[in-house]
Design a protein around this motif. Structure first.
Motif, mmCIF file in Angstrom:
data_model
loop_
_atom_site.group_PDB
_atom_site.id
_atom_site.type_symbol
_atom_site.label_atom_id
_atom_site.label_comp_id
_atom_site.label_asym_id
_atom_site.label_seq_id
_atom_site.Cartn_x
_atom_site.Cartn_y
_atom_site.Cartn_z
ATOM 1 N N ARG A 27 0.455 8.293 2.412
ATOM 2 C CA ARG A 27 1.088 7.462 3.021
ATOM 3 C C ARG A 27 -0.108 7.277 4.039
ATOM 4 O O ARG A 27 -1.330 5.967 3.851
ATOM 5 N N PHE A 28 -0.688 8.143 4.387
ATOM 6 C CA PHE A 28 -1.150 8.187 6.104
ATOM 7 C C PHE A 28 -2.141 8.460 5.551
ATOM 8 O O PHE A 28 -3.501 7.425 5.382
ATOM 9 N N ASP A 29 -3.252 9.112 4.417
ATOM 10 C CA ASP A 29 -4.620 9.183 3.636
ATOM 11 C C ASP A 29 -4.986 7.915 2.932
ATOM 12 O O ASP A 29 -5.961 7.126 3.098
ATOM 13 N N PHE A 30 -4.105 6.800 1.936
ATOM 14 C CA PHE A 30 -4.565 5.546 1.525
ATOM 15 C C PHE A 30 -4.546 4.878 2.741
ATOM 16 O O PHE A 30 -5.162 3.659 2.163
ATOM 17 N N LEU A 31 -3.891 4.744 3.724
ATOM 18 C CA LEU A 31 -3.582 3.222 5.049
ATOM 19 C C LEU A 31 -5.596 3.923 5.591
ATOM 20 O O LEU A 31 -5.835 2.717 5.309
ATOM 21 N N LYS A 32 -6.220 5.131 5.693
ATOM 22 C CA LYS A 32 -7.334 5.185 6.002
ATOM 23 C C LYS A 32 -8.089 4.899 4.908
ATOM 24 O O LYS A 32 -9.085 4.243 5.097
ATOM 25 N N PHE B 159 -10.325 -0.094 -4.880
ATOM 26 C CA PHE B 159 -9.081 0.379 -3.849
ATOM 27 C C PHE B 159 -8.547 2.086 -4.883
ATOM 28 O O PHE B 159 -7.783 1.709 -5.720
ATOM 29 N N ALA B 160 -9.146 3.142 -4.800
ATOM 30 C CA ALA B 160 -8.214 4.436 -5.991
ATOM 31 C C ALA B 160 -6.682 4.030 -5.388
ATOM 32 O O ALA B 160 -6.425 4.619 -6.532
ATOM 33 N N CYS B 161 -6.283 3.941 -4.311
ATOM 34 C CA CYS B 161 -4.985 3.973 -3.905
ATOM 35 C C CYS B 161 -4.119 2.816 -4.327
ATOM 36 O O CYS B 161 -2.995 2.187 -4.443
ATOM 37 N N PHE B 162 -4.776 1.389 -5.206
ATOM 38 C CA PHE B 162 -4.170 0.585 -6.172
ATOM 39 C C PHE B 162 -4.232 1.086 -7.739
ATOM 40 O O PHE B 162 -3.613 0.441 -8.706
ATOM 41 N N LEU C 258 1.182 -1.173 0.208
ATOM 42 C CA LEU C 258 -0.164 0.362 0.040
ATOM 43 C C LEU C 258 1.192 1.173 -0.346
ATOM 44 O O LEU C 258 1.345 2.365 -0.664
ATOM 45 N N LEU C 259 1.842 0.971 0.675
ATOM 46 C CA LEU C 259 3.099 2.378 0.733
ATOM 47 C C LEU C 259 4.586 2.355 0.059
ATOM 48 O O LEU C 259 5.385 3.445 -0.260
ATOM 49 N N ASN C 260 4.535 0.966 -0.679
ATOM 50 C CA ASN C 260 5.595 0.315 -1.678
ATOM 51 C C ASN C 260 5.203 1.818 -2.572
ATOM 52 O O ASN C 260 5.617 1.122 -4.038
ATOM 53 N N PHE C 261 6.245 2.950 -2.093
ATOM 54 C CA PHE C 261 6.096 3.903 -3.765
ATOM 55 C C PHE C 261 7.383 4.942 -3.291
ATOM 56 O O PHE C 261 6.765 4.736 -1.742
ATOM 57 N N ALA D 106 -7.614 2.573 2.943
ATOM 58 C CA ALA D 106 -8.315 0.781 2.779
ATOM 59 C C ALA D 106 -8.609 0.745 3.794
ATOM 60 O O ALA D 106 -9.407 -0.326 3.132
ATOM 61 N N SER D 107 -8.883 1.067 5.082
ATOM 62 C CA SER D 107 -9.942 0.517 6.082
ATOM 63 C C SER D 107 -11.190 1.303 5.921
ATOM 64 O O SER D 107 -11.800 0.263 5.945
ATOM 65 N N GLU D 108 -11.524 1.538 5.258
ATOM 66 C CA GLU D 108 -12.986 2.794 4.921
ATOM 67 C C GLU D 108 -13.352 1.150 3.635
ATOM 68 O O GLU D 108 -14.533 0.539 4.031
#
Ligand SMILES: Nc1nc2c(c(CN[C@H]3C=C[C@H](O)[C@@H]3O)cn2[C@@H]2O[C@H](COP(=O)(O)O)[C@@H](O)[C@H]2O)c(=O)[nH]1
Length: 366
Positions: free
Chosen positions: A177-182, A218-221, A101-104, A184-186
């Motif tokens: 990165r914080f926004d992506f974790l939040k 997941f928009a973050c992916f 999720l954070l690999n960037f 993804a949890s949603e």
């Protein structure tokens, strides 16, 4: 739905008119990444595959992979990677999901870059991400648990502490990165009862299916962009997540996929660097000069998309050449990619960035 795809109603009419019948819903899933890569190659003017260089690279890579007995077992041998305690070890699954999720975007702004001190080591780049997660877990912060990300306990300040640097330079794009974790949890809460096991099982052992689930839900992916009037999808982190699960579980349990060979190379900034050094990829003089001068290239810029798309196609060509020269070879794009990434990290130890430059894009996609 990308805006260049025909309207489903119209498509259905066309198929009926042509006697093709409705699209088969039971057809195996496809990620369409290779089609995007081919479109990019066909329309690229600043990046090209050099066929002699690609052929030489294929020979060299396969020789080296054989000499090193390169297989997915290498993944767990990395000191900073988790060792699955069994084929359905949820802790390992959660660790890998958090990593990918954070690999960037780890390349440094200044001289020293972001560094994590952990277990007597100073870790930079991708390894700094793994080290920071292990350090947080050792300190009692459940940073790899989706229900923790979903809780009020998880704040931006917590993440700042997780990614505290041993240098003056912070980890880039920390807010994202914080926004992506939040985020993804949603999605995990809404769709999968906050369980990654439910997400994996929803893909029913299809690698392409899991990539598409991640990109759709997941928009973050959703690593897609516009190129020459079309929407192209590269899906680097969705694909490397599937690959890392396959490798971490050695093709068993959570890592069992019927179609793992549908996964392509992961379009980052390291493997293109290696393909160019091997002479498999060539750049136009303006692009080569911009990279040498460490000029930042904006996310979505044509140069960036050409580098990423041509790299995917180049590794696909290398894979086909290896198989043609060695029909018994059991290589896929994942293992070729992993091998090239690990090789870059070896070379980097003895080369300056001037000798061995990579393109610089501040991106949340890779
Ligand atoms: N294409 C591709 N890109 C990869 C990896 C990995 C790590 N994978 C591990 C798993 C198995 C392998 O054996 C590796 O040990 C990270 N990256 C990307 O590189 C960049 C970080 O670079 P640096 O700052 O130098 O660490 C960043 O975009 C990150 O997303 C890979 O494997 N393939």
């Amino acid at each position: 739905m990308s805006d260049d795809e025909a309207d489903p109603e119209l498509l259905a009419l066309l198929r009926a008119h042509l006697g093709l019948g409705p699209r088969d819903p039971t057809a195996p899933p496809e990620t369409r990444v290779l089609q995007s890569a081919e479109y990019i190659v066909d329309n690229a003017v600043d990046v090209a595959l050099d066929m002699i260089g690609t052929r030489n690279a294929a020979t060299l890579i396969y020789e080296q992979m054989q000499a090193k007995l390169y297989s997915f077992k290498k993944w767990s041998e990395h000191e900073m990677h988790p060792k699955a305690s069994g084929p359905r070890d949820v802790k390992t699954l959660e660790f890998v999901f958090t990593v990918d999720l954070l690999n960037f975007c780890f390349w440094p702004e200044g001289e020293e870059g972001f560094v994590v001190e952990y277990k007597g080591g100073r870790w930079s780049g991708y390894w700094s991400l793994c080290a920071a997660l292990w350090r947080a877990l050792d300190e009692g912060t459940p940073i790899t648990c989706p229900d923790y990300w979903h809780s009020e306990d998880f704040t931006f300040e917590v993440l700042e502490n997780v990614f505290r640097s041993a240098t003056k330079e912070p980890l880039p794009l920390l807010q994202e990165r914080f926004d992506f974790l939040k985020q993804a949890s949603e999605v995990l809460c809404k769709e999968y009862d906050l369980s990654l096991v439910n997400l994996i099982e929803d893909a029913n052992h299809s690698a392409a299916g899991l990539v598409n689930l991640l990109a759709d839900k997941f928009a973050c992916f959703r690593d897609e962009t516009r190129f020459e009037r079309k929407t192209v999808r590269l899906l680097k982190r969705a694909q490397i997540f599937v690959a890392d699960i396959w490798a971490a579980f050695e093709g068993e349990g959570f890592g069992r996929f019927e179609d793992i060979d549908k996964i392509t190379m992961f379009a980052d900034y390291r493997v293109p660097q290696m393909l160019h050094a091997l002479g498999a990829l060539t750049y136009s003089p303006p692009l080569e000069d911009a990279i040498k001068r460490k000029q930042e290239i904006a996310p979505g810029h044509s140069w960036e998309v050409q580098i990423r798309g041509c790299s995917i196609w180049c590794v696909e060509s290398i894979r086909k050449l290896i198989i043609r020269q060695n029909p018994e070879a059991s290589v896929n794009a994942i293992l070729i990619d992993y091998f090239l990434y690990d090789t870059v990290k070896e070379i980097e130890k003895n080369a300056t960035e001037e000798q061995f430059p990579h393109h610089r894009t501040r991106s949340v996609w890779y």
